[in-house]
Motif scaffolding. Structure first.
Motif, mmCIF file in Angstrom:
data_model
loop_
_atom_site.group_PDB
_atom_site.id
_atom_site.type_symbol
_atom_site.label_atom_id
_atom_site.label_comp_id
_atom_site.label_asym_id
_atom_site.label_seq_id
_atom_site.Cartn_x
_atom_site.Cartn_y
_atom_site.Cartn_z
ATOM 1 N N LEU A 237 26.493 39.755 2.334
ATOM 2 C CA LEU A 237 24.903 39.970 1.240
ATOM 3 C C LEU A 237 24.002 39.264 2.520
ATOM 4 O O LEU A 237 24.495 38.335 3.151
ATOM 5 N N LEU A 238 23.260 40.166 2.910
ATOM 6 C CA LEU A 238 21.875 40.274 4.044
ATOM 7 C C LEU A 238 20.765 40.716 3.438
ATOM 8 O O LEU A 238 20.108 40.977 2.673
ATOM 9 N N PHE A 239 20.269 39.429 4.324
ATOM 10 C CA PHE A 239 18.825 39.168 3.480
ATOM 11 C C PHE A 239 18.025 39.633 5.079
ATOM 12 O O PHE A 239 18.207 38.933 6.050
ATOM 13 N N VAL A 240 16.940 40.102 5.305
ATOM 14 C CA VAL A 240 16.554 40.643 6.633
ATOM 15 C C VAL A 240 14.377 41.003 6.891
ATOM 16 O O VAL A 240 14.394 41.084 5.573
ATOM 17 N N GLY A 241 14.072 39.629 7.465
ATOM 18 C CA GLY A 241 12.766 39.738 6.899
ATOM 19 C C GLY A 241 12.339 38.002 7.365
ATOM 20 O O GLY A 241 13.561 37.142 7.611
ATOM 21 N N ARG A 242 10.931 38.159 7.012
ATOM 22 C CA ARG A 242 10.408 36.515 7.852
ATOM 23 C C ARG A 242 10.817 36.061 6.530
ATOM 24 O O ARG A 242 10.272 36.118 5.494
ATOM 25 N N ILE A 243 11.003 34.417 6.577
ATOM 26 C CA ILE A 243 11.184 33.881 5.963
ATOM 27 C C ILE A 243 10.157 32.996 5.219
ATOM 28 O O ILE A 243 9.115 31.913 6.052
ATOM 29 N N GLN A 244 9.412 33.530 3.849
ATOM 30 C CA GLN A 244 8.143 32.852 3.210
ATOM 31 C C GLN A 244 8.437 33.451 2.031
ATOM 32 O O GLN A 244 8.865 34.300 2.100
ATOM 33 N N LEU A 252 17.333 35.476 -3.686
ATOM 34 C CA LEU A 252 18.600 35.577 -3.150
ATOM 35 C C LEU A 252 19.714 34.828 -2.708
ATOM 36 O O LEU A 252 20.848 34.772 -3.806
ATOM 37 N N LEU A 253 19.087 34.107 -2.857
ATOM 38 C CA LEU A 253 20.101 32.322 -2.996
ATOM 39 C C LEU A 253 20.065 31.667 -4.513
ATOM 40 O O LEU A 253 21.630 32.339 -4.441
ATOM 41 N N ARG A 254 19.511 31.254 -5.147
ATOM 42 C CA ARG A 254 19.344 31.678 -6.509
ATOM 43 C C ARG A 254 20.306 32.544 -8.188
ATOM 44 O O ARG A 254 21.466 32.362 -8.128
ATOM 45 N N ALA A 255 20.592 33.631 -7.066
ATOM 46 C CA ALA A 255 21.456 34.547 -7.655
ATOM 47 C C ALA A 255 22.400 33.976 -6.860
ATOM 48 O O ALA A 255 23.522 34.733 -8.260
ATOM 49 N N VAL A 256 22.745 34.342 -5.717
ATOM 50 C CA VAL A 256 24.345 33.660 -5.490
ATOM 51 C C VAL A 256 24.638 32.612 -6.320
ATOM 52 O O VAL A 256 26.071 32.443 -6.179
ATOM 53 N N ALA A 257 24.255 31.722 -6.352
ATOM 54 C CA ALA A 257 24.522 30.491 -7.128
ATOM 55 C C ALA A 257 25.040 30.778 -8.211
ATOM 56 O O ALA A 257 25.917 30.596 -8.921
ATOM 57 N N ASP A 374 19.387 38.365 -12.869
ATOM 58 C CA ASP A 374 19.566 39.794 -13.318
ATOM 59 C C ASP A 374 19.574 40.700 -12.062
ATOM 60 O O ASP A 374 20.250 40.694 -11.998
ATOM 61 N N TYR A 375 19.409 39.878 -10.763
ATOM 62 C CA TYR A 375 20.101 39.955 -9.357
ATOM 63 C C TYR A 375 21.123 39.806 -9.109
ATOM 64 O O TYR A 375 22.233 40.071 -8.556
ATOM 65 N N ALA A 376 22.211 38.316 -9.945
ATOM 66 C CA ALA A 376 23.838 38.114 -10.016
ATOM 67 C C ALA A 376 23.898 39.379 -10.094
ATOM 68 O O ALA A 376 25.346 40.155 -10.629
ATOM 69 N N ALA A 377 23.719 39.790 -11.626
ATOM 70 C CA ALA A 377 24.228 40.798 -12.804
ATOM 71 C C ALA A 377 24.701 41.881 -11.593
ATOM 72 O O ALA A 377 25.815 42.329 -11.315
ATOM 73 N N VAL A 378 23.985 42.660 -11.150
ATOM 74 C CA VAL A 378 23.042 43.788 -9.898
ATOM 75 C C VAL A 378 24.668 43.837 -8.604
ATOM 76 O O VAL A 378 25.683 43.987 -8.485
ATOM 77 N N LEU A 379 24.716 42.311 -8.427
ATOM 78 C CA LEU A 379 25.069 42.200 -7.345
ATOM 79 C C LEU A 379 26.294 41.959 -7.128
ATOM 80 O O LEU A 379 27.538 42.261 -7.043
ATOM 81 N N GLY A 380 26.804 41.533 -8.150
ATOM 82 C CA GLY A 380 28.168 40.967 -8.881
ATOM 83 C C GLY A 380 29.004 42.013 -9.199
ATOM 84 O O GLY A 380 30.102 42.694 -8.804
ATOM 85 N N GLU A 381 28.003 43.712 -10.207
ATOM 86 C CA GLU A 381 29.174 44.690 -10.652
ATOM 87 C C GLU A 381 28.968 45.127 -9.327
ATOM 88 O O GLU A 381 30.109 46.374 -8.846
ATOM 89 N N LEU A 382 28.054 45.586 -8.440
ATOM 90 C CA LEU A 382 28.651 46.386 -7.433
ATOM 91 C C LEU A 382 29.221 46.246 -6.056
ATOM 92 O O LEU A 382 30.188 46.400 -5.161
#
Length: 432
Positions: A237-244, A252-257, A374-382
């Motif tokens: 899983l990839l996140f690209v961007g400024r950290i803010q 994303l991190l909470r979804a991964v947990a 909600d993000y966890a559900a989508v990421l898990g399915e994909l």
């Protein structure tokens, strides 16, 4: 009183002053104040130069070692003006230096023959404040691109983010009123200019940004992973961007947990790559994201990487199974388009320009709100459905192919030409 008549051939600019006060096109995107706007200015300027338009990008010098002028590419010159201290000046402190920046811009033009620049194109409201005066002084059109808007950001703040100040909202409204043309990245952004800033609908034009389709293109994931030191069989899983907070990497991190709590076996192969640097309000708490990683027990799966040049960034996209863009607000969502151009589908927030950058259910999936569940559900399915991910990836390539910088430059030339034609029809008072 007489009317000026401009011949048709002269309605396309010979020279454009591209004003980018708070961030230089020479800066590495992904950290500090450098981001998608830097890419936009660089790529648009290059494509305009390829069409025969000479572009000067005027920006504030951030180092005493920078020369007054740097050729970015044939036909594009970055010109530095001195305004305030070279280093340590935050974007929020720049309004106090706008007079100095304006004076520097005027000096650049003053050494040229009269009428040197045909159009001033400013980026972000600080640049608009400077360009507004220059355009009036030189009697040329002011074209402005907001990139982000205070009122839009304040309507969709992260819980721990800092609201944009009233002074910025006022400054943006002044630029909107002064501009001959306002360039929106999406129709939705154009609607916000009209509804939130009372922009004249006749002066709002949508010109979508592009993507470098030569740089960001599909390639073997295995080779990209090998170059990046990633396991060949990993789920990435990839996140690209400024950290803010605005970019919401914490979502994303909470979804991964959540995902790992539901699927513990996934931990053995999961890699979460965070590519970017601190920026904006994230600078106030520089260790917060790493601290959250430790708090959530994700130190073994999260990999932090500093911003990288475009060739390496393209490898990150190719290496990923999914790119996640959970931002609270995006003017367009350049990361989403770059990822799709490399054949990697995107899971993104259904916010702002991301609704245009991602075709929901076709090239990726849009998620309403920012609930990690909600993000966890989508990421898990994909992650569990290789066939669907591959289908999304194929459609992502086709979708991204519709966004090119050549098309952006062509559209912008039309905007410049229309603004020049309108100005040519204005009555000119002749003193006798």
């Amino acid at each position: 009183m007489t009317n000026r008549v401009m011949p048709v051939w002269a309605r396309l600019p010979r020279r454009v002053a591209m004003v980018s006060v708070h961030t230089s096109p020479l800066d590495q995107p992904g950290t500090g104040d450098a981001g998608g706007m830097n890419v936009y200015v660089v790529e648009l300027s290059r494509r305009l130069a390829a069409l025969g338009v000479q572009v000067d990008v005027i920006t504030r010098a951030t180092s005493s070692e920078l020369p007054p002028a740097v050729e970015l590419t044939p036909g594009v010159t970055v010109r530095h003006v001195t305004a305030g201290p070279f280093e340590g000046l935050a974007k929020e402190d720049l309004p106090a230096q706008l007079c100095a920046v304006t004076a520097g811009l005027m000096r650049i033009e003053a050494v040229r023959e009269p009428g040197w620049y045909d159009v001033v194109h400013s980026h972000y409201w600080l640049s608009g404040q400077v360009a507004w005066l220059a355009a009036e002084r030189w009697d040329v059109p002011l074209v402005h691109t907001m990139h982000t808007m205070a009122k839009v950001k304040n309507l969709a703040l992260a819980d721990d983010d800092t609201p944009e100040p009233l002074a910025r909202e006022i400054g943006e409204a002044q630029v909107v009123a002064a501009a001959d043309r306002l360039v929106a990245n999406t129709d939705e952004e154009g609607k916000a200019l009209i509804e939130l800033y009372d922009a004249d609908p006749a002066q709002v034009v949508t010109v979508p940004p592009g993507v470098d389709l030569d740089m960001f293109r599909p390639g073997p994931a295995a080779a990209a992973r090998q170059r990046l030191g990633l396991p060949a069989a990993a789920s990435v899983l990839l996140f690209v961007g400024r950290i803010q907070p605005l970019k919401a990497p914490d979502v994303l991190l909470r979804a991964v947990a959540r995902l790992l709590a539901e699927q513990p076996s996934l931990r053995e192969r999961l890699v979460v790559a965070v590519v970017g640097g601190l920026s904006g309000s994230g600078l106030a708490h520089p260790d917060s994201l790493r601290g959250l990683t430790r708090e959530l027990g994700l130190s073994d799966v999260v990999r932090f990487t500093d911003p990288v040049p475009q060739p390496a960034l393209a490898d990150w996209y190719r290496a990923a199974d999914l790119t996640v863009v959970p931002s609270y607000s995006e003017s367009f969502g350049l990361v989403a388009i770059e990822s799709q151009a490399c054949g990697t589908p995107v899971v993104a927030a259904a916010a702002g320009g991301l609704r245009t950058a991602v075709r929901d259910g076709v090239s990726g999936v849009l998620v309403d709100g920012h609930d990690p569940g909600d993000y966890a559900a989508v990421l898990g399915e994909l992650l569990a459905d290789d066939q669907r991910r591959r289908a999304l990836g194929r459609a992502a390539i086709a979708h991204a192919a519709g966004f090119s910088w050549a098309a952006t430059a062509s559209g912008m030339l039309d905007v410049y030409g229309d603004a020049l034609a309108d100005r040519a029809q204005r009555p000119l008072v002749v003193n006798r």
